[in-house]
Design a protein around this motif. Structure first.
Motif, short mmCIF file in Angstrom:
data_model
loop_
_atom_site.label_atom_id
_atom_site.label_comp_id
_atom_site.label_asym_id
_atom_site.label_seq_id
_atom_site.Cartn_x
_atom_site.Cartn_y
_atom_site.Cartn_z
N HIS A 66 -2.14 10.41 3.48
CA HIS A 66 -1.00 10.85 4.50
C HIS A 66 -1.69 11.87 5.46
N TYR A 67 -2.38 12.77 4.68
CA TYR A 67 -2.71 13.98 5.64
C TYR A 67 -4.27 13.40 6.25
N ALA A 68 -4.86 12.75 5.89
CA ALA A 68 -6.06 12.16 6.85
C ALA A 68 -5.28 11.58 7.87
N GLU A 69 -4.46 10.64 7.88
CA GLU A 69 -3.61 10.03 8.87
C GLU A 69 -3.07 10.86 9.89
N ASN A 70 -2.58 12.13 9.44
CA ASN A 70 -2.17 13.09 10.33
C ASN A 70 -3.33 13.75 11.10
#
Length: 284
Positions: A66-70
């Motif tokens: 999720h945070y890599a996507e962000n």
């Protein structure tokens, strides 16, 4: 259409707009420094909104985490469209009607991306996006006009510092996403979130000192000191098990990357029309 293509469209619009402005205007080196400043300003705002406040989420559909996507999702518009918009309202005479039109366009993009499911509001609201882009444009236009005042030495230093910071920070974010390098200090459980937040503070502190060496003190040995400082700080992070490498990437590769980034900034700063060291000498 896949989500990444929508993000790609934003990047293309930002890149084309930036090239158009650079071609139309003659003071390219000054505008490029300002472009990097505007980019770093957007990055800082996104770090607060994404990593600390969890205001919204990006879904470009590239990473599982999720945070890599962000991180990947925010880099695309903040490295292209937002600073290009800052150039547009700053480099050309802009009345409030143009800024209002830009605000409406960004608002519609916000609504479109939410409906497409490639961007999500957590507690954030669309009107907040409208307010953010409106005040961003006003702030950037005001900052650029103030830079034209020869006495605004402090503002020019902040501008150059932010330009150096984004030059040093952006490659680190890319290395993080590729899995070649990351830091972990324990602020957050997620590695991407922890590394992303720490790298901003770390690079901000080190680049601030380097900006003093490169832009104010100016002697050749202070330039050399900026290289030594970055190399030493990175080595200390590795020594204290805070900096990690994978896939053949190592501390020497990082040093080479740091050196290239510092040389790039030195080349840009040498072409910058307003020399801080000369202005400080005049004041003193």
């Amino acid at each position: 259409m896949a989500a990444i293509y929508w993000y790609g469209i934003l990047a293309i619009i930002g890149a084309v707009l930036t090239v158009f402005i650079m071609v139309k205007k003659k003071d390219n080196h000054e505008l490029l420094i300002f472009f990097l400043f505007a980019m770093m300003t957007a990055f800082i705002a996104e770090m607060i909104g994404l990593l600390f406040l969890n205001s919204y989420s990006y879904y470009p559909g590239v990473f599982k985490d999720h945070y890599a996507e962000n991180i990947f999702g925010h880099i695309i518009p903040n490295a292209t469209l937002w600073p290009a918009t800052a150039l547009l309202v700053s480099a050309f005479p802009s009345r409030y009607r143009r800024i209002l039109l830009i605000t409406v366009i960004y608002t519609l993009l916000d609504v479109l991306f939410v409906r497409l499911g490639i961007y999500q509001h957590n507690w954030w609201r669309t009107w907040m996006t409208s307010a953010a882009i409106f005040f961003y444009c006003i702030f950037m236009k005001s900052w650029y006009l103030q830079l034209k005042n020869r006495r605004r030495t402090f503002l020019r230093f902040i501008t150059l510092w932010f330009a150096l910071l984004i030059i040093m920070k952006l490659p680190v974010s890319i290395l993080l996403l590729t899995g070649l390098q990351y830091t972990y200090v324990g602020w957050f459980e997620n590695i991407y979130r922890d590394s992303g937040a720490f790298s901003v503070f770390y690079n901000a502190a080190v680049s601030f000192i380097c900006a003093l060496f490169l832009c104010v003190l100016k002697k050749w040995y202070w330039k050399l000191a900026s290289f030594i400082l970055y190399f030493t700080c990175d080595a200390l992070l590795m020594e204290f098990d805070l900096l990690f490498f994978h896939g053949g990437w190592n501390i020497y590769c990082l040093m080479l990357m740091r050196a290239v980034c510092l040389f790039l900034f030195i080349a840009l700063e040498n072409k910058y029309p307003h020399k801080l060291s000369e202005q400080i000498s005049e004041i003193s």
